[in-house]
Scaffold this active site. Structure first.
Site: not given
Ligand code: DX5
Ligand code: ZN
Length: 229
Positions: A8, A33, A35, A37, A67, A69, A138, A143, A145, A177, A179
């Site tokens: 990501s 990937h 993201d 937002m 993705h 959001m 999710m 929102g 990382g 996606d 953690g």
């Molecule tokens: C969070 C994103 C994720 C994010 C995951 O809203 O959708 O794609 O990048 O980050 P990590 O892998 O650090 O949890």
């Molecule tokens: Zn994502």
């Protein structure tokens, strides 16, 4: 089961997004990937279509999984397709006609996907399983990382895989996606996930190639173990 690994870009060094995109491709991962937002659907802003276009220019052969959001993905998906998305995922909680938007994305010649927040039950995506290329569960609140994996999402992953099998789509791409590291990827794979988005774990690795190989190996070893026969 085919295992897919997606770094990501949210966790990349923003001073070197081109190099970071090249590093992700060279790592042996399967897709990038991205993201997106809107500070409305989630309490954060990230980047827009220009960053997708950057990835297309820098790593044209590396698929771009976008993705969204966004509260109104129906108003914006076309811009991401035009910028070079090869798959576009929208949230089932979005304020739009989800089925129509999924069909419109596919009609533009790219893969489509449905995704759901932690509080949304698995059953919310069941009506769309026959109309999508990908489902994204999710495993943190979307929102940001760097959050901790929510283990209570594991039964949801299994429920979606079982329903996909029941509906005759046993090979549906089921993505997780948030953690994700080797240990959490292995647990998700055991419950039926076969695609793994990871920001922090992969971009903060000193050797991303080794990190991707290790995650792929962890998921391959446990895939399906907790699904039952
Ligand atoms: C969070 C994103 C994720 C994010 C995951 O809203 O959708 O794609 O990048 O980050 P990590 O892998 O650090 O949890
Ligand atoms: Zn994502």
């Amino acid at each position: 089961m085919e295992i897919t690994i997606l770094p990501s870009l949210l966790a990349a060094d923003y001073g070197r997004l081109g190099d970071e995109s090249r590093r992700a491709e060279a790592s042996g991962a399967d897709a990038l990937h991205l993201d997106i937002m809107d500070a409305h659907f989630v309490p954060n802003l990230s980047f827009g279509p220009d960053v997708v276009a950057m990835a297309k220019r820098v790593v044209p052969s590396f698929p771009r999984n976008v993705h969204l959001m966004l509260s109104e993905p129906n108003r914006y998906y076309a811009r991401f397709v035009d910028a070079g998305a090869t798959s576009v995922q929208i949230h089932v909680e979005a304020s739009c006609n989800v089925g129509e938007t999924l069909a419109a994305i596919r009609a533009r010649g790219v893969r489509n996907g449905i995704t759901l927040k932690p509080a949304t039950p698995a059953s919310a995506v069941f009506p769309f399983l026959s109309q999508v290329d990908e489902v994204l569960v999710m495993t943190v609140e979307p929102g940001y990382g760097g959050q901790s994996f929510m283990a209570d999402m594991l039964p949801k992953i299994a429920a979606i895989r079982r329903e996909a099998i029941r509906q005759g789509a046993p090979n549906l791409m089921l993505m997780v996606d948030g953690g994700i590291n080797d240990a959490t990827a292995a647990r998700c794979a055991a419950h039926g996930a076969n695609a793994f988005v990871a920001g922090t774990t992969l971009f903060r690795a000193t050797d991303m190639k080794a990190a991707v190989a290790s995650m792929r190996d962890a998921a391959t070893k446990t895939y399906g173990r907790e699904l039952g026969a």
